[in-house]
Scaffold this active site. Structure first.
Site, PDB file in Angstrom:
ATOM      1  N   TYR A 159       1.660  16.998  21.498  1.00 35.68           N
ATOM      2  CA  TYR A 159       1.288  16.705  19.539  1.00 35.68           C
ATOM      3  C   TYR A 159       0.591  15.165  19.075  1.00 35.68           C
ATOM      4  O   TYR A 159       0.079  14.848  18.476  1.00 35.68           O
ATOM      5  CB  TYR A 159       1.676  17.825  18.921  1.00 35.68           C
ATOM      6  CG  TYR A 159       1.928  19.138  19.183  1.00 35.68           C
ATOM      7  CD1 TYR A 159       1.537  19.441  20.058  1.00 35.68           C
ATOM      8  CD2 TYR A 159       1.554  19.823  17.607  1.00 35.68           C
ATOM      9  CE1 TYR A 159       1.386  21.471  20.057  1.00 35.68           C
ATOM     10  CE2 TYR A 159       0.962  20.591  17.457  1.00 35.68           C
ATOM     11  CZ  TYR A 159       1.336  22.360  19.195  1.00 35.68           C
ATOM     12  OH  TYR A 159       1.394  23.337  18.843  1.00 35.68           O
ATOM     13  N   LYS A 208       7.884  22.102  32.910  1.00 37.17           N
ATOM     14  CA  LYS A 208       7.009  21.940  34.411  1.00 37.17           C
ATOM     15  C   LYS A 208       7.741  20.596  35.327  1.00 37.17           C
ATOM     16  O   LYS A 208       7.233  20.495  35.684  1.00 37.17           O
ATOM     17  CB  LYS A 208       5.830  22.552  33.563  1.00 37.17           C
ATOM     18  CG  LYS A 208       4.452  22.502  34.703  1.00 37.17           C
ATOM     19  CD  LYS A 208       4.428  24.090  35.352  1.00 37.17           C
ATOM     20  CE  LYS A 208       3.933  24.279  36.228  1.00 37.17           C
ATOM     21  NZ  LYS A 208       3.951  25.778  36.449  1.00 37.17           N
ATOM     22  N   ASP A 240       5.730  28.519  32.596  1.00 30.37           N
ATOM     23  CA  ASP A 240       4.755  29.633  33.304  1.00 30.37           C
ATOM     24  C   ASP A 240       6.396  31.414  33.914  1.00 30.37           C
ATOM     25  O   ASP A 240       5.780  31.359  33.137  1.00 30.37           O
ATOM     26  CB  ASP A 240       4.500  29.673  34.978  1.00 30.37           C
ATOM     27  CG  ASP A 240       5.008  28.835  35.592  1.00 30.37           C
ATOM     28  OD1 ASP A 240       5.881  28.198  35.547  1.00 30.37           O
ATOM     29  OD2 ASP A 240       4.386  28.716  37.065  1.00 30.37           O
ATOM     30  N   ASP A 264       5.046  25.786  21.136  1.00 27.08           N
ATOM     31  CA  ASP A 264       4.764  26.374  20.500  1.00 27.08           C
ATOM     32  C   ASP A 264       3.825  28.327  20.709  1.00 27.08           C
ATOM     33  O   ASP A 264       3.550  29.185  20.037  1.00 27.08           O
ATOM     34  CB  ASP A 264       3.454  25.286  20.075  1.00 27.08           C
ATOM     35  CG  ASP A 264       2.546  25.675  19.540  1.00 27.08           C
ATOM     36  OD1 ASP A 264       3.005  26.744  18.056  1.00 27.08           O
ATOM     37  OD2 ASP A 264       1.513  25.910  19.235  1.00 27.08           O
ATOM     38  N   ASP A 268       4.985  32.178  19.652  1.00 27.35           N
ATOM     39  CA  ASP A 268       3.857  32.930  19.687  1.00 27.35           C
ATOM     40  C   ASP A 268       4.210  33.801  20.209  1.00 27.35           C
ATOM     41  O   ASP A 268       4.497  35.576  19.512  1.00 27.35           O
ATOM     42  CB  ASP A 268       2.340  32.842  19.330  1.00 27.35           C
ATOM     43  CG  ASP A 268       1.907  32.142  18.007  1.00 27.35           C
ATOM     44  OD1 ASP A 268       2.579  31.715  17.442  1.00 27.35           O
ATOM     45  OD2 ASP A 268       0.665  32.064  18.163  1.00 27.35           O
TER      46      ASP A 268
END
Ligand code: IPM
Ligand code: MG
Length: 370
Positions: A159, A208, A240, A264, A268
């Site tokens: 970001y 990751k 993942d 983020d 969700d």
């Protein structure tokens, strides 16, 4: 590297058992003003019952600030927030400010606010209320016992890394950078351990590391902190895999800590467990400055102005504000218990398949605050 403490603000004044605090309200766009209004009604009841004084100051943020001042976050608004004890935010954005070529966007204001308040840790608790198990598309047996706190790093990573757009060899090229410094990782993972200490003492650090260098640094620091907390369980999980486990075995998570963008996306996804995004609060904390509290849902322009939004995410954010910024734990719990009770009693706004209006849901919650 600096140590981390949960947010608390020096200017709160205590008088015997009561306190006086300044809370900045940033209702924002869409349903933001409607839900912030409801949270203030609840805060007013808490203030009245405990003899506290909450002074509110309302400012513009996001699209409404672009319209009024030509900027999604003005210096005046940021300063007011920095000088407060806590900030309660509704939501920003909407189709009206969605032009990809626009110089400013509502979301830019939100990111600048997070950075300006240095709130590097975004706490997103996800709990499944037994009465809402059927509101989630997941099988009931997967949902029982789910109680997760996601700690999302909030002021670094993709970001905030350098961005570039250029023409190159007859093509258009765009660059975003994922960058972390060691202390940025350390402070947020430390905070995750601190939260886990009050829970099941399990931290899942999500990265990751099989691909990204920033993740290898993240994992190295998390491992090092894990060694200093040897009575905790620390597990590393690739993002993942984490996305899959959040729906195949969500009850196994306790505290999940991760990079800004991974957080983020995963939050969700995790909101589906709770039955509706409208239920979920968040707290963004830094190192002693004012905390920023906001529901995780967006501005929902399709239902704005209809009085049908679920106010619970914002009301629970106000409870987190009382807990983390004002240290009013019993008051925070009183709100959380009242929300639990309304759900148990079958009160439902439209997002949960019911017909209660925004203000009626708040009325029900207020009735149950003892
Ligand atoms: C969130 C939102 C924001 C984010 C947007 C509105 C910039 O999705 O708080 O999760 O990506 O952080
Ligand atoms: Mg988001």
């Amino acid at each position: 590297m600096s140590r981390v403490t949960l947010s608390s603000c020096p200017p709160v004044t205590y008088l015997e058992n009561t306190l006086k605090a300044k809370i900045v309200l940033l209702p924002g766009d869409g349903i933001g003003p409607e839900v912030v209004n409801e949270a203030v009604r609840v805060l007013d009841v808490i203030a009245q019952q405990g003899g506290h004084t909450f002074e509110y100051e309302t400012h513009l943020l996001g699209g409404c600030s672009i319209d009024a001042h030509g900027s999604s976050l003005t210096d005046k608004t940021l300063k007011a927030c920095q000088q407060s004890n806590a900030v309660l935010l509704g939501a920003v954005g909407g189709p009206r400010w969605d032009d990809p070529k626009a110089k400013d966007r509502p979301e830019r204001g939100l990111l600048a606010l997070r950075k300006g308040l240095q709130v590097f840790a975004n706490l997103r608790p996800v709990k499944v209320h037994p009465a809402l198990i059927d509101a989630s598309p997941l099988k009931p047996e997967k949902l029982r016992g789910v109680d997760i706190i996601v700690v999302r790093e909030l002021t670094g990573g993709l970001y905030f890394g350098a961005k570039k757009r250029e023409s190159f060899g007859g093509h258009e090229r765009a660059i975003d950078t994922l960058e972390y410094q060691d202390y940025e990782v350390q402070r947020v993972v430390e905070l995750a351990f601190r939260l886990a200490a009050t829970r099941r003492k399990k931290v899942t650090s999500v990265d990751k590391a099989n691909v990204l260098e920033s993740s290898r640094l993240w994992r190295q620091i998390a491992t090092c902190l894990g060694e200093q907390h040897n009575d905790f369980t620390l597990e590393h999980m690739l993002v993942d895999t984490a996305a899959m486990r959040l729906v195949t075995n969500p009850a196994a998570f306790d505290v999940l800590v991760t990079e800004n963008m991974f957080g983020d996306i995963l939050t969700d996804e995790a909101s589906v467990l709770a039955g509706s995004m409208g239920m979920l609060p968040s707290a963004s904390l830094g190192n002693g400055g004012p905390g920023l509290y906001e529901p995780i849902h967006g501005s929902a322009p399709d239902i704005a102005g209809k009085g049908s939004a679920n106010p619970i995410g914002t009301i629970l954010s106000a409870a987190l504000l009382l807990r983390y910024s004002l240290k009013l734990e019993p008051e925070a719990q009183a709100i959380e218990k009242a929300v639990d009770a309304v759900i148990t009693d079958g009160c439902r706004t439209a997002d949960l398949g019911g017909s209660l209006k925004t203000t009626q849901m708040t009325d029900e919650i207020i009735k149950r605050i003892s």
